[in-house]
Design an enzyme around this catalytic site. Structure first.
Site: not given
Ligand code: 6GU
Length: 246
Positions: A87, A114, A152, A170
């Site tokens: 994150p 963590e 993809r 897209d």
């Protein structure tokens, strides 16, 4: 393309990466995804991958040795990207998917607990990516997202004809959200498909789709317009819709 994923939860991966476009890309030999169990690179009987944080504090931290040894075992080519999913990473964007899709080998390191020892983040990983501003319990789901977005894009992965077209339409490839799509039936429970899409007038369809992409982006993600490539007609259309150019 070869994708290596290093994780303490290898069992999470087969299902999401086995179905649909990503599964087919692998069956077609466009890419191979190799999932490596981090515990295989521990040396103690308990197969420990974590430790308590130096300096104290809550939670556990992933130890550096298994991660360094796992990556060394891959014998990666010089310069191949080693991506840590965290994150604290830079936001993962379509441009990152495009950049990574051009690599021959991509390695993804999934953080758990963590946190991950900073020596891994700073000295082993060549970059850090996050998939959004929320906290997941580990990098595994993020790695699946990244692999899906990359595979993809590989030529041939979308199966149906001209690869470039489906990709170009897209959301995000053009910097705009995708235009609305409709299929049969032309009328359903009183809801009808816009006439222009049934008109056979290809130029009119293209114009309508472009304008709808602009409208939708202005309504839902106006901040994207600052980065999108816009023609003079696009700007004119946007101003009609109430856009105030920065
Ligand atoms: Cl890459 N990892 C974790 N643990 N949480 C996240 C994330 C990654 N991206 C968004 N949230």
């Amino acid at each position: 393309m070869q994708v290596h994923i290093v994780t303490i939860f290898p069992e999470m991966f087969p299902a999401p990466l086995g179905a649909g476009i990503v599964g087919r890309a692998q069956e077609a030999g466009l890419a191979a995804v190799h999932v490596h169990d981090l515990r295989g690179f521990t040396h103690d009987r308990r197969r420990t991958t974590d430790g308590s944080p130096f300096g104290g504090g809550p939670g556990m931290v992933m130890r550096p040795e298994p991660l360094f040894e796992a990556v060394e075992s891959l014998k990666l080519p010089e310069g191949a990207p080693i991506v840590a999913l965290t994150p604290q990473g830079a936001p993962f964007r379509q441009a990152d998917a495009e950049r990574l899709a051009a690599e021959e080998v991509v390695t993804l390191l999934c953080g758990r607990y963590e946190g991950v020892d900073e020596r891994v983040m700073a000295e082993l990983a060549t970059e850090r990516l996050s998939i959004g501003d929320y906290v997941l319990s580990g990098g595994e789901l993020a790695a699946m997202v990244v692999v899906d977005a990359i595979l993809r894009l590989l030529p041939g992965a979308l199966g149906h004809a001209p690869h470039g077209e489906a990709i170009a339409d897209d959301s995000f490839t053009s910097g705009l959200l995708q235009y609305p799509q409709y299929t049969r039936p032309a009328e359903y429970r009183g809801m009808s498909v816009p006439d222009v899409l049934l008109s056979g007038d290809h130029a009119a369809v293209e114009r309508w789709r472009r304008n709808e992409a602009l409208r939708r982006t202005l309504e839902r993600r106006p901040e994207l317009l600052a980065q999108a490539t816009l023609s003079d007609e696009d700007r004119k259309e946007l101003r009609k819709l109430g856009w105030r150019d920065a």
